[in-house]
Write a protein that holds these residues in place. Structure first.
Motif, mmCIF file in Angstrom:
data_model
loop_
_atom_site.group_PDB
_atom_site.id
_atom_site.type_symbol
_atom_site.label_atom_id
_atom_site.label_comp_id
_atom_site.label_asym_id
_atom_site.label_seq_id
_atom_site.Cartn_x
_atom_site.Cartn_y
_atom_site.Cartn_z
ATOM 1 N N GLY A 454 57.837 57.894 43.067
ATOM 2 C CA GLY A 454 57.531 57.520 44.531
ATOM 3 C C GLY A 454 57.875 56.606 45.849
ATOM 4 N N ALA A 455 58.296 55.572 44.984
ATOM 5 C CA ALA A 455 58.274 54.286 45.808
ATOM 6 C C ALA A 455 58.844 53.232 45.806
ATOM 7 C CB ALA A 455 56.928 53.974 46.385
ATOM 8 N N ASP A 456 59.024 52.425 45.771
ATOM 9 C CA ASP A 456 60.693 51.448 45.325
ATOM 10 C C ASP A 456 59.045 50.664 44.571
ATOM 11 O OD1 ASP A 456 63.088 52.478 45.874
ATOM 12 O OD2 ASP A 456 63.124 51.451 47.847
ATOM 13 N N LYS A 457 58.042 50.022 45.135
ATOM 14 C CA LYS A 457 57.257 49.537 44.911
ATOM 15 C C LYS A 457 55.490 49.592 45.481
ATOM 16 C CE LYS A 457 57.109 45.195 46.349
ATOM 17 N NZ LYS A 457 55.507 44.916 46.804
ATOM 18 N N LEU A 458 54.729 49.336 44.711
ATOM 19 C CA LEU A 458 52.968 49.211 45.757
ATOM 20 C C LEU A 458 52.979 48.767 46.405
ATOM 21 C CD1 LEU A 458 50.686 49.743 42.153
ATOM 22 C CD2 LEU A 458 51.642 51.461 43.645
ATOM 23 N N LYS A 459 52.223 48.739 47.296
ATOM 24 C CA LYS A 459 52.188 48.196 48.748
ATOM 25 C C LYS A 459 50.792 47.084 48.287
ATOM 26 C CE LYS A 459 53.645 52.347 52.180
ATOM 27 N NZ LYS A 459 53.497 52.450 52.608
ATOM 28 N N VAL A 460 49.728 47.894 47.289
ATOM 29 C CA VAL A 460 48.928 47.372 46.926
ATOM 30 C C VAL A 460 47.665 47.563 46.106
ATOM 31 C CG1 VAL A 460 47.293 49.254 48.009
ATOM 32 C CG2 VAL A 460 46.643 47.189 48.106
ATOM 33 N N GLY A 461 46.961 46.053 45.173
ATOM 34 C CA GLY A 461 46.744 46.721 44.442
ATOM 35 C C GLY A 461 45.687 47.802 43.606
ATOM 36 N N ILE A 462 45.450 48.492 42.593
ATOM 37 C CA ILE A 462 43.774 48.776 42.702
ATOM 38 C C ILE A 462 42.651 47.991 43.629
ATOM 39 C CG2 ILE A 462 42.462 49.986 41.537
ATOM 40 C CD1 ILE A 462 45.292 50.798 39.415
ATOM 41 N N LYS A 463 42.174 48.647 43.902
ATOM 42 C CA LYS A 463 40.515 47.687 44.856
ATOM 43 C C LYS A 463 39.509 48.487 44.398
ATOM 44 C CE LYS A 463 42.925 44.367 46.523
ATOM 45 N NZ LYS A 463 42.385 43.107 45.755
ATOM 46 N N PHE A 464 39.621 50.182 43.817
ATOM 47 C CA PHE A 464 38.220 50.197 43.603
ATOM 48 C C PHE A 464 38.645 52.046 42.738
ATOM 49 C CE2 PHE A 464 34.374 53.064 45.638
ATOM 50 C CZ PHE A 464 34.741 54.388 44.486
ATOM 51 N N LEU A 465 37.950 51.791 41.829
ATOM 52 C CA LEU A 465 38.363 51.943 40.065
ATOM 53 C C LEU A 465 37.374 53.111 39.687
ATOM 54 C CD1 LEU A 465 40.401 51.525 37.384
ATOM 55 C CD2 LEU A 465 39.118 50.041 37.075
ATOM 56 N N TRP A 466 37.704 54.312 39.506
ATOM 57 C CA TRP A 466 36.784 55.116 39.556
ATOM 58 C C TRP A 466 37.238 55.375 37.901
ATOM 59 C CZ3 TRP A 466 35.405 59.285 43.533
ATOM 60 C CH2 TRP A 466 34.144 60.346 42.804
ATOM 61 N N ASN A 467 35.654 55.970 37.172
ATOM 62 C CA ASN A 467 35.673 56.265 36.169
ATOM 63 C C ASN A 467 34.577 57.089 35.575
ATOM 64 O OD1 ASN A 467 37.577 53.861 33.771
ATOM 65 N ND2 ASN A 467 36.859 52.454 35.206
ATOM 66 N N GLN A 468 35.408 58.356 35.478
ATOM 67 C CA GLN A 468 34.403 59.579 35.042
ATOM 68 C C GLN A 468 34.645 59.659 34.202
ATOM 69 O OE1 GLN A 468 32.757 61.223 38.291
ATOM 70 N NE2 GLN A 468 33.101 63.702 38.004
ATOM 71 N N HIS A 469 33.527 60.095 32.927
ATOM 72 C CA HIS A 469 33.850 60.588 31.746
ATOM 73 C C HIS A 469 34.708 59.733 30.972
ATOM 74 C CE1 HIS A 469 30.166 63.286 31.597
ATOM 75 N NE2 HIS A 469 30.997 63.675 33.043
ATOM 76 N N SER A 470 35.085 58.351 31.020
ATOM 77 C CA SER A 470 36.265 57.879 31.053
ATOM 78 C C SER A 470 36.711 56.539 30.210
ATOM 79 C CB SER A 470 37.496 57.471 31.852
ATOM 80 O OG SER A 470 38.652 56.479 31.846
ATOM 81 N N ASN A 471 36.282 56.353 28.924
ATOM 82 C CA ASN A 471 36.273 55.390 28.170
ATOM 83 C C ASN A 471 37.769 54.389 28.281
ATOM 84 O OD1 ASN A 471 34.702 52.659 26.829
ATOM 85 N ND2 ASN A 471 35.037 53.837 25.073
ATOM 86 N N ALA A 472 37.907 54.413 29.252
ATOM 87 C CA ALA A 472 39.245 53.804 29.328
ATOM 88 C C ALA A 472 38.922 52.463 29.171
ATOM 89 C CB ALA A 472 40.479 53.982 30.247
ATOM 90 N N VAL A 473 38.617 51.480 30.188
ATOM 91 C CA VAL A 473 38.495 50.111 30.274
ATOM 92 C C VAL A 473 37.889 49.758 28.537
ATOM 93 C CG1 VAL A 473 36.915 48.436 31.010
ATOM 94 C CG2 VAL A 473 37.629 50.279 32.693
ATOM 95 N N ALA A 474 37.422 49.590 28.184
ATOM 96 C CA ALA A 474 37.530 49.419 26.725
ATOM 97 C C ALA A 474 36.571 49.689 25.334
ATOM 98 C CB ALA A 474 36.125 48.547 26.786
ATOM 99 N N GLY A 475 37.654 51.052 25.772
ATOM 100 C CA GLY A 475 37.825 52.411 24.717
ATOM 101 C C GLY A 475 39.500 52.912 24.224
ATOM 102 N N THR A 476 39.902 53.264 24.922
ATOM 103 C CA THR A 476 40.977 53.748 25.426
ATOM 104 C C THR A 476 42.227 52.760 25.034
ATOM 105 O OG1 THR A 476 40.499 55.962 25.700
ATOM 106 C CG2 THR A 476 42.563 55.630 26.109
#
Length: 807
Positions: A454-476
Motif C-alpha cells: 500500500g506504500a513504498d515505505k512507512l512514514k512512521v513507526g508504531i507508537k500506540f500498540l493495542w493488544n486485545q485478547h492477544s498474547n502476541a508480545v510474549a507468546g505468539t
C-alpha cells in the motif's frame, strides 16, 4: 417433603417451578411454608446455559455450563448429535477436548484480571496499581488523541488477536472503533499460515485451503505432510472426526510424513516417514525425479492445465532450460540432478522409502495429498508449500473426486455475520510478523525490503500498540528477550494497551490493563470455526453468571472509549448490545433462511446445526479441471503456474538477505538454521514447537489440570539423549543465543534423531536466572522473517540441550 419436591423440580428445570407452585397452593399448602420452601429450593437451583470454547484451535466447541448460586459448578459437552461415523448423513456430536472441558478451571484461575490497572514499574515487570474505569478510559483516550494528532493513524497498530471468537463482543470491536476514528496500520499474513497463503496464489491463483477432508473417503491413498489434526483440532465435529470417519468407512492407505510420530497416526497409519525439519521440499524433488524418470507423470494434464513443467509450456520470458523437468533432471542452471540419493542425505529419509513413496502415489488413484501448516512455518516455507503442491500437479490428481491440490483440507464456510468493522481508511500494511520491526525502526521499512503493501515505505513507526485478547508480545511472537527490549524503550512505542481476561505474559507489558469478561459472563453468538469441515453450527452463548469483579465486555470497553472520543453514536449505530446480537443472527439467517429458525427459537434451543452447506463443493479446482478455458484460474496465464513470471520478477527486484531466495520454480532452499549451518557446530539439534493437547496456542496454558494431564516436555530421541546423559523425566535446558528454556525430558523414538521439540504456546516465565521456566517455545525462535511472505519461521531453530541442576 415440600422442599424435596421443589428441589427436584428445579434442578435444571426452572420452567416447572411456576406450575408446581400453583398446584401446591391449590392443594392447600400454607403460603408461609411454601415461600420458605421456594426460597430454599431457589438457593439450590441448578441452571444450564449454552456457551462455547472460543479460543483459536478453530473448532469452537459448544459447552453446556451448569451453575448454582452465581457460581459455575461444572462443564458438560453438548448432547444433540450422533456419535457414529457409520450413520448415513450423521450430524456429529461436537465433543470438546480436555481443554474445553477444563473451562471452569480457566474461568476461576488465579490469573483472572479483576480491575483496571496502570503500570507502575518498567514495561514487562508486571507491576500495576488499581485504578477506576473512568481514569483508565480517560488515559486511553488521551493517548489515542495524542497519537493521532502527533503521528497520524498509521502509528496505531492492533496486534494479532485470536484469544476469543465471539461474533459481537470479540475481536471485531476494537477494529470497528478504530476504523471510525480514522483507521490503523494494517497487516497481511498471519502467524499460522503466512507462507502458504502468500505462495499458493502464485501457483493456483487461490490460497492453501483445499478439498474437504471428507473427500479423502473417495481416495485410495491419503498422504499428509506435517498434518496433525488429532492434537490441534480434536473436536468431535472437526477435521479429526472427519478423518476418523474416512479411516473407519473408506479405509484408504494413510502415509504421514512428519518429524514426530503424532497422535494422528494412532497406530492406524500404513507408513510413517520421519524427516528432518525443513527438508520436505528436497523429499518432494526426489519423488518428482522418480515420477519423471519412470514416466509416471500425467503428461496430458501438465500440457493442458499447467505452465512451466517442460520447455514447450514455458512462458516466452523464461530462459531455455528453466522448466521444472529440466531442473529436476539436473539439466537446468544449477546442474544438480534431484535424485533420491541426494535427498536421502538431506532429509534422512532412506532411498528405498523415497522410491516407495513415489510408487505408492503413482499407483493409488485417486490420491489425496495435503499439508498442515507446520512445514511452511520455516525460513524456506514458501518454497516448501509450493514443492508439496507439485506432487498432485505431477500426478494430475487435482480437481477429481478423492483429490486435493496439496494444501490443508478445507471447510464449508457458513459466512456468518459478525459485528461489522467497516473499512480501514489506512491502506498501508506491514507483514504481521514484522510489527516489532515497525516499532523499532518503522521509518526505515520499505516495500522492496520489508514487504510493505500500500506504500513504498512507512512514514512512521508504531507508537500506540493495542493488544486485545492477544498474547502476541510474549507468546505468539518470536525472540521474547529481543521483543521485550524493543518494547521497553518508551521513546519508540509510547503507549501499550492490553485488554484481556487473564494476566498473560503479554499483559505484563501494558501501560493500561483492562479486564474483559470470559464467555460464560456474557450473551453472544459463536459460529463454527475453520477446521470443522462440513459441520456448520451456531451457538447461542447465554450468560451463566455475572462478572466476578469489575470486568467489562470488549463491546462495553470499546463503547466507553468511543464515548470518550466523541463517536459513541457511530460505534453503536443506535443499537444496544443485545440488539446487535439479534442483528448478527438475522443477517446470518438471511443467507440460510431454509435452515435457521427464528431468533427466539434459536436462543431457546441454544444450538443449531446445519451440516453440509457446501456439500456439492468438496473438491478443489473441480471446474478448472473439467474446462480450464471456461474456468481459468486467477493467475496471469489462467493455468497452474509451475514456473511463475511474477516470482521471477520479485526475486530479481526485491532487496533480499543473502540467505533468502525467491525463485520462479518451487525448489528446495536449505533452512537458515539447519544441519549444514555454521551455527550447527555450537547448536547441533534442530528444534521446533508443535501443538499440544494441553493448550490451544497459549490459551489454557495456565490450567494446572491440563499441565498434569499433558505436561509440556522436551521430546528427544534416545540417540541424542544418550549422548547427553539424559534420561526420561530429567530436568533439562534447551538453549541457543536467543534464550534458555527449562523443562523435563521425554526420551522417545517417536521423534527423528537430530531433532528435538516441545509444545508451543507455553507462557513466558523467566526466573531470577533469566531462564524461561514456563516455558514458551518462542523464547528460542528468530525474528528474521521468511523471504516472500515475511512470515514466521517458527520451526527454523538450532539449539543445544543439557542436563539442568535442580535447585
Amino acid at each position: 417433603m415440600i422442599h424435596n419436591l421443589l428441589h427436584e423440580a428445579t434442578l435444571g428445570r426452572r420452567e416447572l417451578l411456576s406450575t408446581l407452585t400453583t398446584s401446591l397452593i391449590a392443594a392447600g399448602i400454607p403460603k408461609s411454608v411454601l415461600a420458605q420452601s421456594i426460597t430454599n429450593a431457589m438457593n439450590n437451583l441448578e441452571t444450564m446455559t449454552w456457551c462455547a470454547c472460543t479460543v483459536n484451535c478453530s473448532a469452537r466447541c459448544p459447552l453446556r455450563v451448569y451453575s448454582r448460586n452465581g457460581k459455575i459448578i461444572r462443564i458438560e459437552p453438548e448432547n444433540t448429535g450422533a456419535d457414529s461415523c457409520s450413520m448415513p448423513n450423521a450430524v456429529p456430536h461436537i465433543r470438546p477436548c480436555a481443554r474445553g472441558r477444563s473451562y471452569k478451571q480457566r474461568f476461576y484461575a488465579p490469573e483472572r484480571l479483576k480491575y483496571p490497572m496502570k503500570r507502575v514499574g518498567k514495561r514487562g515487570e508486571g507491576k500495576f496499581e488499581r485504578i477506576s474505569w473512568e481514569e483508565a478510559i480517560d488515559t486511553v483516550c488521551s493517548a489515542l488523541k495524542h497519537t493521532i494528532q502527533t503521528y497520524g493513524n498509521e502509528a496505531i497498530y492492533i496486534n494479532a488477536n485470536t484469544g476469543t471468537y465471539q461474533m459481537v463482543s470479540g475481536r471485531n470491536c476494537q477494529r470497528r472503533l478504530m476504523n471510525i476514528l480514522g483507521g490503523t496500520l494494517g497487516a497481511h499474513g498471519t502467524y499460522s499460515l503466512a507462507m502458504i497463503r502468500k505462495a499458493y496464489p502464485y501457483t493456483f491463483g487461490i490460497d492453501g485451503w483445499g478439498s474437504m477432508m471428507s473427500e479423502a473417503a473417495n481416495a485410495k491413498l491419503y498422504v499428509a505432510f506435517g498434518n496433525n489434526p488429532y492434537v490441534l483440532r480434536t473436536s468431535g465435529g472437526s477435521h479429526s472426526w472427519e478423518l476418523e470417519c474416512v479411516r473407519t468407512n473408506a479405509k484408504p492407505k494413510v502415509i504421514l510424513i512428519d518429524p514426530i510420530y503424532t497422535d494422528t497416526a494412532l497406530g492406524k497409519e500404513d507408513l510413517w516417514v520421519p524427516i528432518r525439519i525443513g527438508t520436505d521440499a528436497a523429499l518432494c524433488e526426489a519423488i518428482a525425479h522418480e515420477l519423471i524418470v519412470n514416466n509416471w507423470v500425467d503428461q496430458a494434464f501438465l500440457d493442458k492445465h499447467c505452465v512451466g513443467y517442460d520447455e514447450k509450456t514455458l512462458p516466452p520470458s523464461a530462459p531455455k532450460g528453466s522448466d521444472y523437468k529440466s531442473y529436476i533432471l539436473g539439466l537446468g542452471a544449477d546442474g544438480v540432478e534431484k535424485t533420491p540419493e541426494r535427498a536421502a542425505k538431506i532429509t534422512g529419509v532412506p532411498v528405498a522409502t523415497i522410491r516407495l513413496l513415489a510408487k505408492e502415489m503413482h499407483e493409488a488413484k485417486p490420491c489425496f495429498i495435503s499439508q498442515g501448516w507446520g512445514p511452511q512455518r520455516q525460513s524456506n516455507g514458501e518454497q516448501t508449500s509450493r514443492a508439496i503442491a507439485m506432487m498432485p500437479i505431477l500426478l494430475g490428481q487435482i480437481g477429481l473426486p478423492g483429490t486435493n491440490h496439496g494444501g490443508r483440507e478445507g471447510d464449508s464456510n457458513m459466512k456468518e455475520q459478525w459485528l461489522p468493522t467497516g473499512k480501514n481508511p489506512v491502506k498501508v500494511k506491514i507483514p504481521m510478523f514484522m510489527w516489532t520491526d515497525a516499532v523499532d525502526h518503522g521509518e526505515q521499512m520499505t516495500a522492496l525490503h520489508d514487504g510493505i503493501e500500500g506504500a513504498d515505505k512507512l512514514k512512521v513507526g508504531i507508537k500506540f500498540l493495542w493488544n486485545q485478547h492477544s498474547n502476541a508480545v510474549a507468546g505468539t511472537h518470536s525472540d521474547h528477550w529481543k521483543t521485550a527490549k524493543i518494547l521497553q524503550d518508551e521513546s519508540k512505542c509510547e503507549f501499550v494497551l492490553v485488554v484481556d481476561n487473564v494476566m498473560s505474559a503479554t499483559a505484563k507489558f501494558a501501560d493500561i490493563l483492562l479486564p474483559d469478561v470470559m464467555a460464560p459472563e456474557l450473551d453472544d453468538i459463536c459460529a463454527d470455526g475453520y477446521s470443522t469441515g462440513s459441520s456448520n453450527f451456531l451457538i447461542a452463548m447465554q450468560k451463566a453468571v455475572e462478572p466476578q469483579w469489575e470486568q467489562k465486555s470488549s463491546w462495553e470497553i470499546c463503547r466507553l472509549i468511543a464515548k470518550g472520543m466523541g463517536v459513541e453514536d457511530k460505534y453503536t449505530e443506535g443499537r444496544t448490545y443485545q440488539e446487535w446480537i439479534r442483528w448478527c443472527y438475522e443477517k446470518t439467517r438471511e443467507k440460510h433462511p431454509e435452515v435457521f429458525p427464528s431468533f427466539e427459537e434459536f436462543w431457546k434451543k441454544g444450538i443449531v446445526k446445519v451440516p453440509g452447506l457446501k456439500a456439492n463443493d468438496t473438491v478443489i479446482l473441480k471446474k478448472f479441471r473439467e474446462d480450464p478455458e471456461k474456468n481459468p484460474l486467477k493467475t496471469p496465464s489462467g493455468k497452474i503456474e509451475i514456473y511463475s513470471e511474477r516470482l521471477d520478477k520479485i526475486g530479481k527486484t526485491w532487496e533480499l538477505e543473502k540467505e533468502g531466495l525467491i525463485t520462479p520454480l518451487p525448489q528446495y532452499i536449505e533452512p537458515d538454521e539447519g544441519p549444514n549451518s555454521p551455527l550447527a557446530h555450537k547448536y547441533p539439534l534442530q528444534c521446533y514447537g508443535f501443538h499440544s493437547h494441553g493448550h490451544a496456542n497459549s490459551a489454557y496454558g495456565n490450567v494446572d489440570w491440563l499441565h498434569e494431564l499433558h505436561p509440556d516436555q522436551l521430546w528427544i530421541n534416545p540417540v541424542d539423549a544418550q549422548a547427553r546423559n539424559i534420561k526420561d523425566g530429567d530436568l533439562v535446558q534447551v538453549f541457543n543465543d536467543r534464550g534458555i528454556c527449562e523443562l523435563t525430558a521425554r526420551v522417545s523414538e517417536r521423534i527423528f534423531p537430530g531433532v528435538c521439540g516441545f509444545p508451543q504456546g507455553g507462557w513466558f516465565k523467566p526466573d531470577s536466572r533469566g531462564i524461561d521456566v514456563g516455558p514458551s517455545f518462542n523464547t528460542l525462535t528468530t525474528l528474521k522473517p521468511s523471504p516472500l511472505a515475511k512470515g514466521n519461521p517458527q520451526h527454523t531453530n538450532l539449539v543445544q540441550v543439557r542436563l539442568a541442576t535442580r535447585s
